[in-house]
Design a protein around this motif. Structure first.
Motif, PDB file in Angstrom:
ATOM      1  N   ALA A 110       1.029  -1.083   0.020  1.00 43.64           N
ATOM      2  CA  ALA A 110       0.179   0.039  -0.020  1.00 43.64           C
ATOM      3  C   ALA A 110       0.747   1.378   0.134  1.00 43.64           C
ATOM      4  N   PRO A 111       0.442   2.274  -0.352  1.00 46.05           N
ATOM      5  CA  PRO A 111       1.107   3.458  -0.602  1.00 46.05           C
ATOM      6  C   PRO A 111       1.053   4.302   0.912  1.00 46.05           C
ATOM      7  N   GLN A 112       1.923   4.811   1.311  1.00 45.30           N
ATOM      8  CA  GLN A 112       2.010   5.715   2.924  1.00 45.30           C
ATOM      9  C   GLN A 112       1.701   7.072   2.629  1.00 45.30           C
ATOM     10  N   VAL A 113       0.787   7.539   3.302  1.00 47.78           N
ATOM     11  CA  VAL A 113       0.429   9.110   3.355  1.00 47.78           C
ATOM     12  C   VAL A 113       1.274   9.400   4.612  1.00 47.78           C
ATOM     13  N   SER A 114       2.410  10.203   4.367  1.00 48.69           N
ATOM     14  CA  SER A 114       3.323  10.716   5.451  1.00 48.69           C
ATOM     15  C   SER A 114       2.760  12.090   5.980  1.00 48.69           C
ATOM     16  N   ASP A 115       2.893  12.015   7.293  1.00 44.78           N
ATOM     17  CA  ASP A 115       2.829  13.383   7.951  1.00 44.78           C
ATOM     18  C   ASP A 115       1.552  13.997   7.767  1.00 44.78           C
ATOM     19  N   ALA A 116       0.482  13.213   7.833  1.00 44.35           N
ATOM     20  CA  ALA A 116      -1.111  13.563   7.389  1.00 44.35           C
ATOM     21  C   ALA A 116      -1.336  14.553   8.697  1.00 44.35           C
ATOM     22  N   MET A 117      -1.670  16.006   8.370  1.00 49.47           N
ATOM     23  CA  MET A 117      -1.888  16.944   8.912  1.00 49.47           C
ATOM     24  C   MET A 117      -3.471  17.328   9.095  1.00 49.47           C
ATOM     25  N   ALA A 118      -4.113  16.828   8.254  1.00 47.28           N
ATOM     26  CA  ALA A 118      -5.622  17.049   8.333  1.00 47.28           C
ATOM     27  C   ALA A 118      -6.222  16.031   7.789  1.00 47.28           C
ATOM     28  N   VAL A 119      -7.419  15.649   8.019  1.00 47.92           N
ATOM     29  CA  VAL A 119      -8.256  14.433   7.360  1.00 47.92           C
ATOM     30  C   VAL A 119      -9.461  15.201   6.672  1.00 47.92           C
ATOM     31  N   GLU A 120      -9.395  15.147   5.546  1.00 44.01           N
ATOM     32  CA  GLU A 120     -10.514  15.708   4.365  1.00 44.01           C
ATOM     33  C   GLU A 120     -11.547  14.756   4.004  1.00 44.01           C
ATOM     34  N   GLY A 121     -11.284  13.404   4.098  1.00 49.88           N
ATOM     35  CA  GLY A 121     -12.326  12.361   3.711  1.00 49.88           C
ATOM     36  C   GLY A 121     -11.681  11.071   4.196  1.00 49.88           C
ATOM     37  N   PRO A 122     -12.484   9.973   4.113  1.00 48.57           N
ATOM     38  CA  PRO A 122     -12.183   8.527   4.306  1.00 48.57           C
ATOM     39  C   PRO A 122     -10.646   8.107   3.686  1.00 48.57           C
ATOM     40  N   ARG A 123     -10.339   8.683   2.526  1.00 45.84           N
ATOM     41  CA  ARG A 123      -9.045   8.575   1.863  1.00 45.84           C
ATOM     42  C   ARG A 123      -8.416   9.707   1.660  1.00 45.84           C
ATOM     43  N   THR A 124      -8.873  10.836   1.897  1.00 48.16           N
ATOM     44  CA  THR A 124      -8.148  12.112   1.618  1.00 48.16           C
ATOM     45  C   THR A 124      -7.604  12.524   2.564  1.00 48.16           C
ATOM     46  N   PHE A 125      -6.208  13.225   2.622  1.00 48.57           N
ATOM     47  CA  PHE A 125      -5.705  14.084   3.521  1.00 48.57           C
ATOM     48  C   PHE A 125      -4.651  15.069   3.221  1.00 48.57           C
ATOM     49  N   LYS A 126      -4.474  16.126   3.853  1.00 46.09           N
ATOM     50  CA  LYS A 126      -3.514  17.122   3.722  1.00 46.09           C
ATOM     51  C   LYS A 126      -2.068  16.894   4.268  1.00 46.09           C
ATOM     52  N   PRO A 128       2.152  18.232   4.725  1.00 48.85           N
ATOM     53  CA  PRO A 128       3.054  19.429   4.249  1.00 48.85           C
ATOM     54  C   PRO A 128       3.973  19.011   3.170  1.00 48.85           C
ATOM     55  N   ILE A 129       4.611  19.857   2.199  1.00 53.72           N
ATOM     56  CA  ILE A 129       5.578  19.571   1.453  1.00 53.72           C
ATOM     57  C   ILE A 129       6.626  20.844   1.180  1.00 53.72           C
ATOM     58  N   TYR A 130       7.627  20.612   0.934  1.00 52.25           N
ATOM     59  CA  TYR A 130       8.754  21.721   0.521  1.00 52.25           C
ATOM     60  C   TYR A 130       8.887  22.550   1.991  1.00 52.25           C
ATOM     61  N   ALA A 131       9.387  21.531   2.808  1.00 50.99           N
ATOM     62  CA  ALA A 131       9.520  22.184   4.389  1.00 50.99           C
ATOM     63  C   ALA A 131       8.446  22.723   4.851  1.00 50.99           C
ATOM     64  N   GLY A 132       7.019  22.489   4.584  1.00 50.28           N
ATOM     65  CA  GLY A 132       5.981  22.993   5.290  1.00 50.28           C
ATOM     66  C   GLY A 132       5.658  24.338   4.541  1.00 50.28           C
ATOM     67  N   ASN A 133       6.204  24.605   3.353  1.00 44.08           N
ATOM     68  CA  ASN A 133       5.856  25.959   2.613  1.00 44.08           C
ATOM     69  C   ASN A 133       4.604  25.910   1.755  1.00 44.08           C
ATOM     70  N   ALA A 134       4.288  24.404   1.526  1.00 45.73           N
ATOM     71  CA  ALA A 134       3.100  24.442   0.553  1.00 45.73           C
ATOM     72  C   ALA A 134       2.447  23.120   1.229  1.00 45.73           C
ATOM     73  N   ILE A 135       1.104  23.020   1.136  1.00 47.57           N
ATOM     74  CA  ILE A 135       0.113  21.877   1.661  1.00 47.57           C
ATOM     75  C   ILE A 135      -0.351  21.200   0.585  1.00 47.57           C
ATOM     76  N   VAL A 136      -0.069  19.749   0.182  1.00 46.60           N
ATOM     77  CA  VAL A 136      -0.771  19.195  -0.534  1.00 46.60           C
ATOM     78  C   VAL A 136      -2.021  18.237  -0.177  1.00 46.60           C
ATOM     79  N   THR A 137      -3.024  18.083  -1.049  1.00 46.24           N
ATOM     80  CA  THR A 137      -3.934  17.026  -0.818  1.00 46.24           C
ATOM     81  C   THR A 137      -3.824  15.934  -1.474  1.00 46.24           C
ATOM     82  N   VAL A 138      -3.749  14.824  -0.849  1.00 51.15           N
ATOM     83  CA  VAL A 138      -3.384  13.498  -1.491  1.00 51.15           C
ATOM     84  C   VAL A 138      -4.645  12.576  -1.168  1.00 51.15           C
TER      85      VAL A 138
END
Length: 312
Positions: A110-126, A128-138
């Motif tokens: 399985a793929p890993q979601v690393s450092d999840a900082m927010a839960v957007e849905g059952p399989r969707t998370f936010k 940080p990337i670029y040392a926290g300068n950007a937030i990506v939704t995965v």
């Protein structure tokens, strides 16, 4: 239907606060159940502590002599075997979780979601990337278990008024022998743990030397705080690397963070941006640390700290 398994972090028979933060993250999923897994040589004491976490349905205790030293390669096959009954497996984004969870994800394919900082849905998370300068939704694709490390600085600890059932579980997964425990080298301190402390005082290059760090230690002891350091202070040999705060050190979120003689490199700011109140003490008024500080004191730290200590 979501069922979450949280791998408990513990040391010396004590449950780490990071586990309570993982429970809070799991609750954001509104799952059908949240279980906590305790792997130890004798899981009973830690399991009893985990049973108090609010929102936890069951605590699964796996007692095995092989689990005495928390080796990721030994824990992972056991977690992976139990994970087949769950939709999500969470671990803290601490040294423990960063070591263990990739092994679990690999075994589950399985793929890993690393450092999840927010839960957007059952399989969707936010995250940080670029040392926290950007937030990506995965988003994790369907058909696989969601394996994630939880950014503990982004979630509060759950309450401890629960009364979960504790079950003793046997796991018969084949355990590898290519990794073995040799020894544990850890600094001993009577001060609070850096990653879970409510107050933290950190020193930087401006402190000047290892001997001068005594002024930081004394002030921290006065307010009952943990002590951290910038990467520059660690690289200069002022303090050991387990005290490093920042992107390549520990990411923390205390209620009060006092930065002493720290200029505010982006690597350091990444590790403290979730702190409640940030106080900066630096003689350079143009230091980047003042841009994010709630309270800034411009002056000589060797004058300001003793003055603050005398007022306390």
């Amino acid at each position: 239907m979501s069922k979450v398994l949280i791998v408990a972090e513990h040391l010396g028979g004590q449950l780490n606060a990071s586990t309570a933060k993982c429970v809070t993250a799991a609750q954001a999923l509104s799952p059908d159940s949240i279980d906590v897994l305790v792997l130890a040589d004798d899981a009973s004491a830690v399991a009893a502590e985990a049973a108090k976490l609010s929102g936890v349905a069951r605590v699964l205790g796996v007692s095995n002599a092989a689990n005495a030293n928390g080796i990721a390669q030994v824990f992972a096959p056991q977690v992976a075997q139990l994970a087949t009954h769950y939709t999500h497996v969470f671990g803290p984004s601490t040294t423990f979780g960063k070591d263990l969870m990739p092994c679990v994800a690999a075994l589950l394919n399985a793929p890993q979601v690393s450092d999840a900082m927010a839960v957007e849905g059952p399989r969707t998370f936010k995250r940080p990337i670029y040392a926290g300068n950007a937030i990506v939704t995965v988003e994790v694709p369907e058909g696989v278990v969601v394996v994630a490390t939880i950014r503990t600085a982004s979630f509060a600890e759950c309450a401890r008024d629960g009364n979960a059932a504790v079950e003793t579980v046997s796991v018969h997964a084949p355990l590898p022998t290519h990794t073995r425990f040799v020894g544990l080298a850890a600094g001993s301190s009577d001060r609070p743990d850096l990653q879970s402390a409510k107050r933290v005082v950190s020193g930087g290059r401006g402190v000047g030397s290892a001997e001068n760090f005594k002024i930081v230690y004394d002030f921290a002891d006065k307010i009952g705080a943990a002590v951290g350091a910038s990467r520059a202070a660690v690289d200069a040999g002022y303090v050991p690397n387990e005290m490093q705060v920042g992107q390549t050190g520990k990411i923390i979120a205390p209620e009060l963070y006092i930065a002493v003689g720290i200029s505010g490199a982006i690597q350091h700011l990444t590790g403290i941006k979730d702190a409640g109140t940030i106080v900066a003490i630096n003689k350079d008024p143009d230091s980047a640390i003042f841009e994010i500080a709630d309270i800034g004191l411009v002056g000589d730290l060797f004058q300001i700290l003793p003055e603050l200590e005398s007022q306390l």
